[in-house]
Design a protein around this motif. Sequence first.
Motif, PDB file in Angstrom:
ATOM      1  N   PRO A  32       0.116 -16.678   5.187  1.00  0.00           N
ATOM      2  CA  PRO A  32       1.036 -15.551   5.382  1.00  0.00           C
ATOM      3  C   PRO A  32       0.457 -14.389   6.180  1.00  0.00           C
ATOM      4  O   PRO A  32       1.194 -13.708   6.891  1.00  0.00           O
ATOM      5  CB  PRO A  32       1.378 -15.132   3.952  1.00  0.00           C
ATOM      6  CG  PRO A  32       1.235 -16.379   3.146  1.00  0.00           C
ATOM      7  CD  PRO A  32       0.091 -17.124   3.770  1.00  0.00           C
ATOM      8  N   SER A  33      -0.841 -14.145   6.061  1.00  0.00           N
ATOM      9  CA  SER A  33      -1.446 -13.044   6.819  1.00  0.00           C
ATOM     10  C   SER A  33      -1.853 -13.470   8.227  1.00  0.00           C
ATOM     11  O   SER A  33      -2.288 -12.639   9.021  1.00  0.00           O
ATOM     12  CB  SER A  33      -2.673 -12.497   6.082  1.00  0.00           C
ATOM     13  OG  SER A  33      -3.757 -13.415   6.137  1.00  0.00           O
ATOM     14  N   LEU A  66      -5.885  -7.401   7.795  1.00  0.00           N
ATOM     15  CA  LEU A  66      -4.515  -7.875   7.569  1.00  0.00           C
ATOM     16  C   LEU A  66      -4.404  -8.636   6.258  1.00  0.00           C
ATOM     17  O   LEU A  66      -3.415  -8.514   5.536  1.00  0.00           O
ATOM     18  CB  LEU A  66      -4.080  -8.761   8.741  1.00  0.00           C
ATOM     19  CG  LEU A  66      -3.827  -8.015  10.049  1.00  0.00           C
ATOM     20  CD1 LEU A  66      -3.729  -8.989  11.217  1.00  0.00           C
ATOM     21  CD2 LEU A  66      -2.565  -7.173   9.948  1.00  0.00           C
ATOM     22  N   ALA A  67      -5.427  -9.424   5.935  1.00  0.00           N
ATOM     23  CA  ALA A  67      -5.414 -10.145   4.663  1.00  0.00           C
ATOM     24  C   ALA A  67      -5.475  -9.177   3.490  1.00  0.00           C
ATOM     25  O   ALA A  67      -4.781  -9.350   2.485  1.00  0.00           O
ATOM     26  CB  ALA A  67      -6.583 -11.130   4.608  1.00  0.00           C
ATOM     27  N   ALA A  68      -6.316  -8.139   3.605  1.00  0.00           N
ATOM     28  CA  ALA A  68      -6.409  -7.140   2.539  1.00  0.00           C
ATOM     29  C   ALA A  68      -5.083  -6.394   2.382  1.00  0.00           C
ATOM     30  O   ALA A  68      -4.640  -6.119   1.254  1.00  0.00           O
ATOM     31  CB  ALA A  68      -7.544  -6.169   2.831  1.00  0.00           C
ATOM     32  N   ALA A  69      -4.452  -6.061   3.502  1.00  0.00           N
ATOM     33  CA  ALA A  69      -3.174  -5.348   3.442  1.00  0.00           C
ATOM     34  C   ALA A  69      -2.101  -6.203   2.780  1.00  0.00           C
ATOM     35  O   ALA A  69      -1.334  -5.725   1.934  1.00  0.00           O
ATOM     36  CB  ALA A  69      -2.746  -4.941   4.851  1.00  0.00           C
ATOM     37  N   LEU A  95      -0.882  -4.007  10.642  1.00  0.00           N
ATOM     38  CA  LEU A  95      -1.398  -3.409   9.408  1.00  0.00           C
ATOM     39  C   LEU A  95      -0.371  -2.464   8.796  1.00  0.00           C
ATOM     40  O   LEU A  95      -0.129  -2.491   7.578  1.00  0.00           O
ATOM     41  CB  LEU A  95      -2.700  -2.655   9.701  1.00  0.00           C
ATOM     42  CG  LEU A  95      -3.927  -3.526   9.984  1.00  0.00           C
ATOM     43  CD1 LEU A  95      -5.031  -2.690  10.614  1.00  0.00           C
ATOM     44  CD2 LEU A  95      -4.422  -4.172   8.699  1.00  0.00           C
ATOM     45  N   ALA A  96       0.237  -1.639   9.627  1.00  0.00           N
ATOM     46  CA  ALA A  96       1.250  -0.718   9.131  1.00  0.00           C
ATOM     47  C   ALA A  96       2.464  -1.470   8.595  1.00  0.00           C
ATOM     48  O   ALA A  96       3.076  -1.063   7.596  1.00  0.00           O
ATOM     49  CB  ALA A  96       1.670   0.246  10.247  1.00  0.00           C
ATOM     50  N   ARG A  97       2.798  -2.580   9.228  1.00  0.00           N
ATOM     51  CA  ARG A  97       3.937  -3.387   8.786  1.00  0.00           C
ATOM     52  C   ARG A  97       3.724  -3.909   7.365  1.00  0.00           C
ATOM     53  O   ARG A  97       4.681  -4.070   6.603  1.00  0.00           O
ATOM     54  CB  ARG A  97       4.146  -4.544   9.756  1.00  0.00           C
ATOM     55  CG  ARG A  97       5.403  -5.360   9.504  1.00  0.00           C
ATOM     56  CD  ARG A  97       5.466  -6.566  10.430  1.00  0.00           C
ATOM     57  NE  ARG A  97       5.462  -6.197  11.839  1.00  0.00           N
ATOM     58  CZ  ARG A  97       5.386  -7.080  12.834  1.00  0.00           C
ATOM     59  NH1 ARG A  97       5.283  -8.378  12.567  1.00  0.00           N
ATOM     60  NH2 ARG A  97       5.397  -6.669  14.086  1.00  0.00           N
ATOM     61  N   GLU A 101      -2.324   1.990   4.807  1.00  0.00           N
ATOM     62  CA  GLU A 101      -2.684   3.235   5.476  1.00  0.00           C
ATOM     63  C   GLU A 101      -3.792   2.905   6.474  1.00  0.00           C
ATOM     64  O   GLU A 101      -4.805   2.304   6.107  1.00  0.00           O
ATOM     65  CB  GLU A 101      -3.184   4.276   4.473  1.00  0.00           C
ATOM     66  CG  GLU A 101      -3.652   5.568   5.116  1.00  0.00           C
ATOM     67  CD  GLU A 101      -4.331   6.532   4.147  1.00  0.00           C
ATOM     68  OE1 GLU A 101      -4.856   7.557   4.634  1.00  0.00           O
ATOM     69  OE2 GLU A 101      -4.348   6.239   2.938  1.00  0.00           O
ATOM     70  N   VAL A 102      -3.616   3.295   7.724  1.00  0.00           N
ATOM     71  CA  VAL A 102      -4.577   2.971   8.771  1.00  0.00           C
ATOM     72  C   VAL A 102      -5.230   4.260   9.259  1.00  0.00           C
ATOM     73  O   VAL A 102      -4.544   5.212   9.644  1.00  0.00           O
ATOM     74  CB  VAL A 102      -3.894   2.252   9.953  1.00  0.00           C
ATOM     75  CG1 VAL A 102      -4.923   1.911  11.029  1.00  0.00           C
ATOM     76  CG2 VAL A 102      -3.181   0.994   9.476  1.00  0.00           C
TER      77      VAL A 102
END
Length: 311
Positions: A32-33, A66-69, A95-97, A101-102
């Motif tokens: 998924p990521s 991305l995986a962490a998000a 990342l925002a999607r 928080e970036v």
Amino acid sequence: MQLHIDTPLVESSATACRAGQRVWLKMDALQPSGSFKLRGIGHACATRVAGGARRIVSSSGGNAGLAAAYAGRRLGVPVLVVVPETTSARARELLAREGAEVRVHGLSFQEANAHAQSLLDPSDAFIHPFDDPLLWEGHAGMIDEVAAAGLRPDAVVLAVGGGGLLSGVVAGLRRQGWNDVPVIAVETLGADAYAQSLAAGERIELPGIASIATSLGARMVSAHAFALAADHPITPVVVSDAEAVAACLRFMDDHRIVVEPACGAALALAYEAGSRLGGFDNVLAIVCGGATATVAQLQAWHAQLHKGPGI
């Protein structure tokens, strides 16, 4: 809580380099990521949230971030990702999607990583992109899935950056009792810290990354990944950026999946004419993925880098 999915194991006639050879693709680009990173990072995030962590902090603007998000969103905890200024607009958008928080800090991963760690509170979980036993444990599951499908490969070919995937795959091979199955560890020229380290007999820190395969851009591999070569058959191979990008485009045509040049490095070896994989009958190639790659960017890189006929 399992955040990753079990991915398909697909036989690829397009990559076999000789009659009678079978090449099997572990399709972790379908996570998924967007990459295999979700296996280990999802496992680490779930473990630490279960232990009381109330926020996840990552220092990667690429697949690890991305995986962490994604993991944080699924687990219901906030995620802070610190990225260097070189992180692409597409990566920041992805990342925002995912609701992260970036924050942008520094010109390199090292600066972003140091800043991320300076922001940690006692209730935060810091997720390293590749150097954490929880990650290796999670990544090892892909080999369990291969075994469950009834395949015992003669060799595994994969890409190496910091060594998280390599560490996980070797852990999985050992878990299955496959200690004699060799691993072919592929890097791109300019991001070849692992090959240089094994040649020197000690870990080498690159002065910088001179490759477009930025997901392989760890200037020094983990101590654990380096030590594995002492007691597991691991062969380092280095390919060019042009070969990696050409393999991405060919793989897209053959299997209708877009991957980034870091993944293309391993695929380049599978596509190689007179391949160094030719001595193996059953080859397992880890299609590690890469969410930030686009078709347009791959085509632009190909026009810039590829100077001759296809692989």
